[in-house]
Design an enzyme around this catalytic site. Structure first.
Site, PDB file in Angstrom:
ATOM      1  N   GLU A  17      22.034  -6.893  -0.746  1.00 46.76           N
ATOM      2  CA  GLU A  17      20.565  -6.900  -0.770  1.00 46.76           C
ATOM      3  C   GLU A  17      19.922  -7.962  -0.862  1.00 46.76           C
ATOM      4  OE1 GLU A  17      18.664  -3.184  -2.254  1.00 46.76           O
ATOM      5  OE2 GLU A  17      18.252  -4.602  -4.025  1.00 46.76           O
ATOM      6  N   HIS A  77      13.353  -1.768   3.870  1.00 45.10           N
ATOM      7  CA  HIS A  77      13.053  -0.971   2.250  1.00 45.10           C
ATOM      8  C   HIS A  77      11.599  -0.249   3.095  1.00 45.10           C
ATOM      9  CE1 HIS A  77      16.325  -0.963  -0.655  1.00 45.10           C
ATOM     10  NE2 HIS A  77      16.610  -1.154   0.708  1.00 45.10           N
TER      11      HIS A  77
END
Ligand code: FAD
Length: 292
Positions: A17, A77
């Site tokens: 991430e 996201h």
């Protein structure tokens, strides 16, 4: 490619991430860091979405760059709390136009200001509503959602939290990524409970390598995660020596990942915090296991 295909395999899938910069001036250095991580050719990379959506263009830009230039599948996201429907639909359209195929659908945190505001007019109060919106928009994304082995801080109890999680999966969430945890037994327990509740989608274990003592406080505050004694002892011993703490934190995260895979948890997402050296070290520690 839809990342659900990767997540269904029984080999170890290691992904990373990264987060976008807050300002234009920070963009180039963040982009460079994400490119170095992409060069490691992880299973995929996720790019977080800044609270409130102010940095959404950077999320998309970085997710597109990783995919187009490095051939690494990206997971963009998207949060919905306090957003208008027009904004959410515009973001979905931008992602489609950029060729993004995987979206992490999140509510976003309720800041004290948001808590005090009039929420009655908001179109979205929970991630499940965003998942339904994405589905209704006709966008053909693989949708992921967040889950919490130690319970979301706003939930009254785990049963309630898991019931809401099931709603997200029933709405079209194809996989779940966990909040960070430092004791694998918490995840094994959680997996047992969600499987019993009929949630069968792949669960990606979120691992945060703690590489400096200051990060510990921040991580606990953000996630409310339980710190096992073994981990606290490590911080006590090495916290004042940055190089030693980094080495110990990477070793702890590696050890967690090996234990997870040994217990058939095949999907691991490392919160690499835009640190290519940390991502590289964890990956090289696992190279034989990853078959690299
Ligand atoms: P939800 O699924 O909506 O759950 C939030 C709470 O509401 C839970 O207590 C749940 O049980 C409850 N709930 C859910 N549905 C209902 C319902 N229908 N009725 C009543 N209660 C309900 N934040 C960002 O700003 N940007 C990011 O990029 C980001 N990435 C993240 C990635 C991961 C893997 C994780 C674990 C978190 C991430 N977050 C991010 C933080 C996240 O936005 C917060 O944890 C937020 O508080 C909850 O988001 P959610 O999507 O889990 O919300």
């Amino acid at each position: 490619m839809k990342i659900i295909e990767t997540l269904k395999k029984d080999t170890l899938s290691l992904s990373f991430e990264v987060f976008p910069p807050k300002t234009d001036s920070g963009f180039e250095s963040v982009k460079e860091a994400t490119e170095k991580i992409a060069e490691l050719k992880p299973a995929f990379m996720s790019v977080t979405y800044g609270a409130g959506g102010g940095t959404s263009k950077y999320t998309l830009n970085i997710a597109k760059n990783i995919k187009d230039r490095f051939g690494v599948e990206s997971l963009a996201h998207l949060t919905c709390v306090s957003s208008t429907r027009d904004t959410v639909l515009a973001r979905i359209g931008d992602m489609k136009a950029a060729g993004i195929e995987n979206v992490m659908a999140l509510r976003g945190d309720l800041t004290p200001e948001l808590m005090d505001s009039d929420r009655s007019q908001w179109p979205y109060h929970h991630a499940v509503e965003l998942i339904r919106e994405i589905k209704e928009s006709g966008a053909d994304f693989c949708i992921g959602g967040a889950c919490y082995p130690e319970i979301h801080p706003e939930s009254a109890n785990q049963k309630e939290d898991i019931a809401h999680l099931k709603e997200k999966v029933d709405a079209g969430c194809e996989f779940l990524t966990t909040q960070m945890f430092f004791d694998n037994n918490l995840l094994y327990n959680f997996l047992y409970k969600i499987r019993e509740a009929g949630i069968t989608v792949p669960v990606v274990a979120g691992i945060m390598p703690i590489t400096n003592a200051k990060q510990v406080e921040r991580a606990v505050k953000l996630s409310g995660s339980f710190m096992p004694q073994r981990f606290k002892a490590l911080v006590d011993k090495f916290g004042s020596d940055p190089a030693a703490m980094k080495q110990a934190g990477i070793a702890y995260a590696t050890d967690q990942i090996i234990d997870l895979f040994a217990n058939n948890v095949t999907n691991v997402h490392v919160y690499s915090m835009n640190k290519p050296d940390v991502a590289e070290k964890i990956q090289s520690n696992l190279n034989r296991i990853l078959g690299k």
